[in-house]
Write a protein that holds these residues in place. Structure first.
Motif, PDB file in Angstrom:
ATOM      1  N   UNK A   1       0.837  -1.199   0.000  1.00 45.28           N
ATOM      2  CA  UNK A   1       0.000   0.000   0.000  1.00 45.28           C
ATOM      3  C   UNK A   1       0.875   1.253   0.000  1.00 45.28           C
ATOM      4  N   UNK A   2       0.328   2.383  -0.459  1.00 51.69           N
ATOM      5  CA  UNK A   2       1.099   3.632  -0.458  1.00 51.69           C
ATOM      6  C   UNK A   2       1.454   4.063   0.967  1.00 51.69           C
TER       7      UNK A   2
ATOM      8  N   UNK B   1       0.904   6.674   2.657  1.00 51.70           N
ATOM      9  CA  UNK B   1      -0.142   7.337   3.438  1.00 51.70           C
ATOM     10  C   UNK B   1      -1.088   6.341   4.124  1.00 51.70           C
ATOM     11  N   UNK B   2      -1.012   5.055   3.770  1.00 48.83           N
ATOM     12  CA  UNK B   2      -1.859   4.038   4.391  1.00 48.83           C
ATOM     13  C   UNK B   2      -1.135   3.248   5.479  1.00 48.83           C
ATOM     14  N   UNK B   3       0.072   3.654   5.855  1.00 45.73           N
ATOM     15  CA  UNK B   3       0.829   2.890   6.853  1.00 45.73           C
ATOM     16  C   UNK B   3       0.138   2.850   8.207  1.00 45.73           C
ATOM     17  N   UNK B   4      -0.546   3.910   8.581  1.00 41.84           N
ATOM     18  CA  UNK B   4      -1.237   3.877   9.875  1.00 41.84           C
ATOM     19  C   UNK B   4      -2.351   2.836   9.860  1.00 41.84           C
ATOM     20  N   UNK B   5      -3.024   2.677   8.720  1.00 38.58           N
ATOM     21  CA  UNK B   5      -4.065   1.655   8.622  1.00 38.58           C
ATOM     22  C   UNK B   5      -3.454   0.264   8.677  1.00 38.58           C
TER      23      UNK B   5
ATOM     24  N   UNK C   1       6.908  -6.293   4.621  1.00 39.75           N
ATOM     25  CA  UNK C   1       6.601  -5.780   3.288  1.00 39.75           C
ATOM     26  C   UNK C   1       6.359  -4.278   3.315  1.00 39.75           C
ATOM     27  N   UNK C   2       5.768  -3.790   4.399  1.00 39.82           N
ATOM     28  CA  UNK C   2       5.455  -2.371   4.501  1.00 39.82           C
ATOM     29  C   UNK C   2       6.503  -1.593   5.287  1.00 39.82           C
TER      30      UNK C   2
END
Length: 96
Positions: A5-6, A8-12, A80-81
């Motif tokens: 995921x991009x 900006x989606x790391x918190x999710x 992965x993230x």
């Protein structure tokens, strides 16, 4: 589905994999992916009992694999993230 995921989606992603209930969310995600497969298997031409057995086998065996490998799947998604992987005790005999 395996994509990163991009940023900006790391918190999710962090919430999804680190907060309480992550195993339940992982199983729900798996079931969402397996339901269309099971519907397709149920529509194959065969007797009703055989179709039910094939669907049950596919659903139960895949759910079992997700349950026993949930920790490994979680660690792989965290890596992965680029998120830190929490230290979890490995199963095995107790260390005295």
């Amino acid at each position: 589905m395996g994509f990163r995921l991009p940023p900006e989606n790391l918190s999710w992603v962090r919430h999804d994999l680190m907060d309480a209930g992550w195993r339940g969310r992982m199983m729900a995600r798996h079931l969402v992916l397996m339901v269309p497969v099971c519907v397709g298997l149920a529509l194959l031409p065969a007797e009703a009992g055989i179709r039910v057995a094939v669907v049950a086998l596919a659903l139960l065996s895949s759910a079992f694999v997700v349950v026993i490998s949930a920790g490994d799947i979680r660690r792989a998604r965290l890596r992965q993230h680029g998120l830190p992987v929490p230290d979890e005790p490995r199963p095995g005999p107790p260390r005295y």
